[in-house]
Design a protein around this motif. Structure first.
Motif, short mmCIF file in Angstrom:
data_model
loop_
_atom_site.label_atom_id
_atom_site.label_comp_id
_atom_site.label_asym_id
_atom_site.label_seq_id
_atom_site.Cartn_x
_atom_site.Cartn_y
_atom_site.Cartn_z
N VAL A 98 0.81 -1.55 -0.29
CA VAL A 98 0.00 0.39 0.23
C VAL A 98 1.22 1.18 -0.06
CG1 VAL A 98 -1.47 1.24 1.10
CG2 VAL A 98 -1.99 -1.15 0.80
N GLU A 142 -0.91 6.47 -2.02
CA GLU A 142 -2.94 6.00 -1.16
C GLU A 142 -4.12 6.20 -2.35
OE1 GLU A 142 -3.15 10.48 0.98
OE2 GLU A 142 -5.81 8.84 0.80
N PHE A 143 -3.47 6.92 -3.42
CA PHE A 143 -4.18 7.40 -4.72
C PHE A 143 -4.00 6.14 -5.37
CE2 PHE A 143 -3.48 11.67 -3.11
CZ PHE A 143 -4.65 12.26 -2.21
N SER A 153 -14.11 3.09 4.99
CA SER A 153 -12.45 3.95 5.58
C SER A 153 -11.80 2.31 6.15
CB SER A 153 -12.94 4.48 6.28
OG SER A 153 -13.52 5.53 6.08
N LEU A 154 -10.83 2.01 4.83
CA LEU A 154 -9.80 1.51 5.31
C LEU A 154 -8.46 1.86 6.20
CD1 LEU A 154 -8.46 -1.67 5.11
CD2 LEU A 154 -7.94 -1.07 2.59
N GLY A 155 -7.98 0.88 7.24
CA GLY A 155 -6.80 1.70 7.80
C GLY A 155 -6.03 0.59 8.12
N CYS A 156 -4.81 0.80 7.27
CA CYS A 156 -3.81 -0.85 7.46
C CYS A 156 -2.09 -0.22 7.25
CB CYS A 156 -4.06 -1.65 6.63
SG CYS A 156 -3.82 -0.24 4.63
N GLY A 200 -15.65 6.54 0.81
CA GLY A 200 -14.51 6.80 2.33
C GLY A 200 -13.04 7.32 2.13
N ASP A 201 -11.99 6.44 2.70
CA ASP A 201 -11.00 6.53 3.57
C ASP A 201 -9.43 6.10 3.06
OD1 ASP A 201 -8.92 9.00 4.16
OD2 ASP A 201 -9.70 9.12 5.99
N LEU A 202 -8.80 6.04 3.46
CA LEU A 202 -7.79 5.11 3.75
C LEU A 202 -6.27 5.43 4.09
CD1 LEU A 202 -6.15 2.32 2.12
CD2 LEU A 202 -5.38 3.83 0.39
N VAL A 203 -6.33 4.75 5.42
CA VAL A 203 -5.38 5.59 5.80
C VAL A 203 -4.15 4.62 6.76
CG1 VAL A 203 -6.25 7.19 6.89
CG2 VAL A 203 -6.51 5.18 8.33
N GLN A 204 -3.40 4.92 7.39
CA GLN A 204 -1.78 3.90 7.91
C GLN A 204 -2.84 3.61 9.01
OE1 GLN A 204 1.99 4.68 7.27
NE2 GLN A 204 2.39 3.79 8.91
N ALA A 205 -2.58 2.42 9.84
CA ALA A 205 -2.47 2.13 11.41
C ALA A 205 -1.33 0.95 11.29
CB ALA A 205 -4.45 1.81 11.05
N VAL A 259 -8.24 -2.61 9.47
CA VAL A 259 -9.05 -1.71 10.64
C VAL A 259 -10.14 -1.61 9.35
CG1 VAL A 259 -10.87 -0.66 11.46
CG2 VAL A 259 -8.62 -0.70 12.90
N SER A 278 -13.50 0.27 8.38
CA SER A 278 -15.44 1.01 8.46
C SER A 278 -16.21 0.95 8.30
CB SER A 278 -14.57 1.75 9.59
OG SER A 278 -15.78 2.77 10.03
#
Lengths: 340, 340
Positions: free
Chosen positions: B20, B25-26, B108-111, B141-146, B150, B152
């Motif tokens: 990822v 992200e884009f 929304s995906l955190g990974c 939605g959204d895509l973020v680092q976690a 997760v 959602s």
């Protein structure tokens, strides 16, 4: 501020203080829901399999954002209540950027079992009070165990019968304008990172702006009514977000620094930290100000400042946003992921 | 199945495989969006500050759920695509339980940054194809680092002009009925935990039911049209979820085991694992079947099985749901948090 910025630092907690696990999911949700007023648009609030929200013009504008602890907020820098209010601002600004009004929020919270109840309750209080101030309800969500605190928010908005203001409508000759504060969140973050705290005069307001941005919600509606051709909120940085409008519209955008007046607190913080304030103004994210384009001759609403114009051409090697006539070469906007 | 059930086990990954973070992200979002069909209800799809969805009757039913890796799914037990499909089923069932049809999803995906692109893309493919099969769009939605994966999800649904079917409408004398499979997800989970895999005949279908539940979406609409007085989906366990109806309605519910016929595969798995199949049927969650009550004399729609009736009284010491006339004493439903 005085203590070391350890990533895991948290407000002190006694062993006897209740945690999310000790009181249980339903008690935490019950506490978040009770006493919250629902606006008339909430036909059915939390507590059933789904909520039901009025969408008077037969459409819903919808957007979602996820905030992760240590990445989007730190509980040694922000109170839980501020984290909740920031989540509402970030999501609400997306609706404002379409020219709509936020009407309902759904919030899913993931957190470790030993998360103090005060933290979970603080986040939901911040969300609830910020939503209420917007005339919106927190109508649903979820609460689950996770390794770190994750706040996932979805917002529904009302376009009130108007066309949504897209990013793709900017045309050559349009003026470019902004509403709301720009660069303040980045300056506040720099102050927090430098650990100088609120000792510098004016610093407290910048740190507050980082903790809880204040999107100019009404200006989104005003811009839509005035006929804005394109609009977005400044989440990644002014140049980066104007670049999104330029790319979606197939145009270039020129802005002039002479048309932007940096706030005194910003200049002061830049002096104290020996930084270039234009880095914060042009590349700082998370202010959730609004940036829009208006057709030539539009009576740009009060509260908006014209900072440039839309010109022909597409990006090419030079970038799609020119600052004082030149591509602005800086670190660029916010990246969601660390370099892999 | 053969390998040890280590919590961190993941499909093998070469160092050269894209992650990822390496594609950004884009690109991940672009890949998730491209080629996806949007239904006519999606007036504006992903790519702007917000999406715009049609809500023909001037209302939106909305619900949200969060799935966390190692807690709600394991990538050594499910493919990423199955995780995405499960997230759609879990959320879509909440709309069906109100008598509505899912129309749009936000995800929304955190990974972690080193999450293989194939995992993120698989989850979004599963979400997209399952939503499409329902005639719904993934609109944002959204895509973020976690630190962990997760997922959602928020779902919007269309009530098609009908009143939502609440949990609170059950009345003394109503019949209690279920639609869809019950206990299969819990049996599949037990098979996965026992690591006997699909060697036992019939086990594969139970494991599949755990990986991707199949809510009886149409039966939610049919029940609403037939005049169901209360409805919910079976997510925490049949007794627990009927308990939610009983509590919300201020009544008690009696069900009879003789009116429920366990599936042959369920009985077989129970025999093989030396377990009581009624534990799975009465307390197993995540099937996302539907449970409803109907006023006496209602022509209960095809696909629904009557299993009991609503009686007067409230919980007291004995519990609000009686199985064969007695409070059913078992471990109870799903808990969101480990004991603190």
């Amino acid at each position: 501020m005085g203590r070391p910025a350890i990533e895991t630092a948290r407000p002190q907690q006694d062993d006897d203080d209740p945690t999310v696990a000790s009181v249980g999911e339903f008690a935490v949700i019950g506490r978040a829901v009770e006493g919250r007023r629902q606006p008339p648009t909430t036909l059915l609030g939390p507590g059933d399999d789904a909520a039901v929200v009025r969408t008077p013009d037969g459409r819903a504008a919808v957007s979602a954002d996820m905030l992760v602890e240590h990445r989007h907020f730190r509980l040694d820098w922000s109170t839980p209540e501020q984290v909740g209010r920031k989540a509402v601002a970030q999501n609400g600004a997306d609706i404002a950027a379409m020219g709509g009004r936020p009407s309902a929020f759904l919030v899913s919270l993931g957190c470790p079992a030993d998360t103090p109840l005060a933290v979970a309750a603080g986040i939901s209080d911040g969300l609830g009070s910020a939503a209420e101030a917007l005339g919106a309800g927190v109508v649903g969500g979820d609460l689950v165990q996770a390794d770190q605190i994750v706040v996932s928010v979805t917002v529904l908005g009302d376009l009130e019968g108007r066309d949504p203001v897209l990013r793709s409508g900017a045309r050559e000759g349009d003026v470019v304008a902004v509403a709301g504060a720009i660069g303040r969140s980045a300056a506040g973050l720099a102050l927090l990172l430098a650990d100088v705290g609120s000792s510098a005069p004016g610093a407290a307001e910048l740190i507050d702006a980082h903790r809880v941005p204040s999107p100019p919600y009404e200006q989104g509606v005003a811009a839509a009514i005035a006929g804005a051709s394109a609009m977005t909120d400044v989440s990644d940085g002014l140049v980066a977000d104007l670049g999104h409008i330029a790319a979606a519209s197939g145009v270039r955008i020129r802005i002039e620094r002479s048309r932007i007046e940096p706030a005194p607190a910003l200049l002061e913080a830049a002096r104290d930290l020996d930084r270039d304030p234009w880095e914060w103004i042009l590349a700082g994210g998370e202010d959730h100000a609004l940036a829009a384009t208006f057709p030539p001759g539009t009576d740009v609403p009060d509260g908006w400042s014209v900072i440039g114009e839309v010109v022909s051409g597409t990006a090419g090697g030079g970038g799609s946003v020119l600052v004082d006539g030149r591509p602005w070469a800086a670190s660029g906007g916010w990246q969601s992921f660390d370099a892999g």
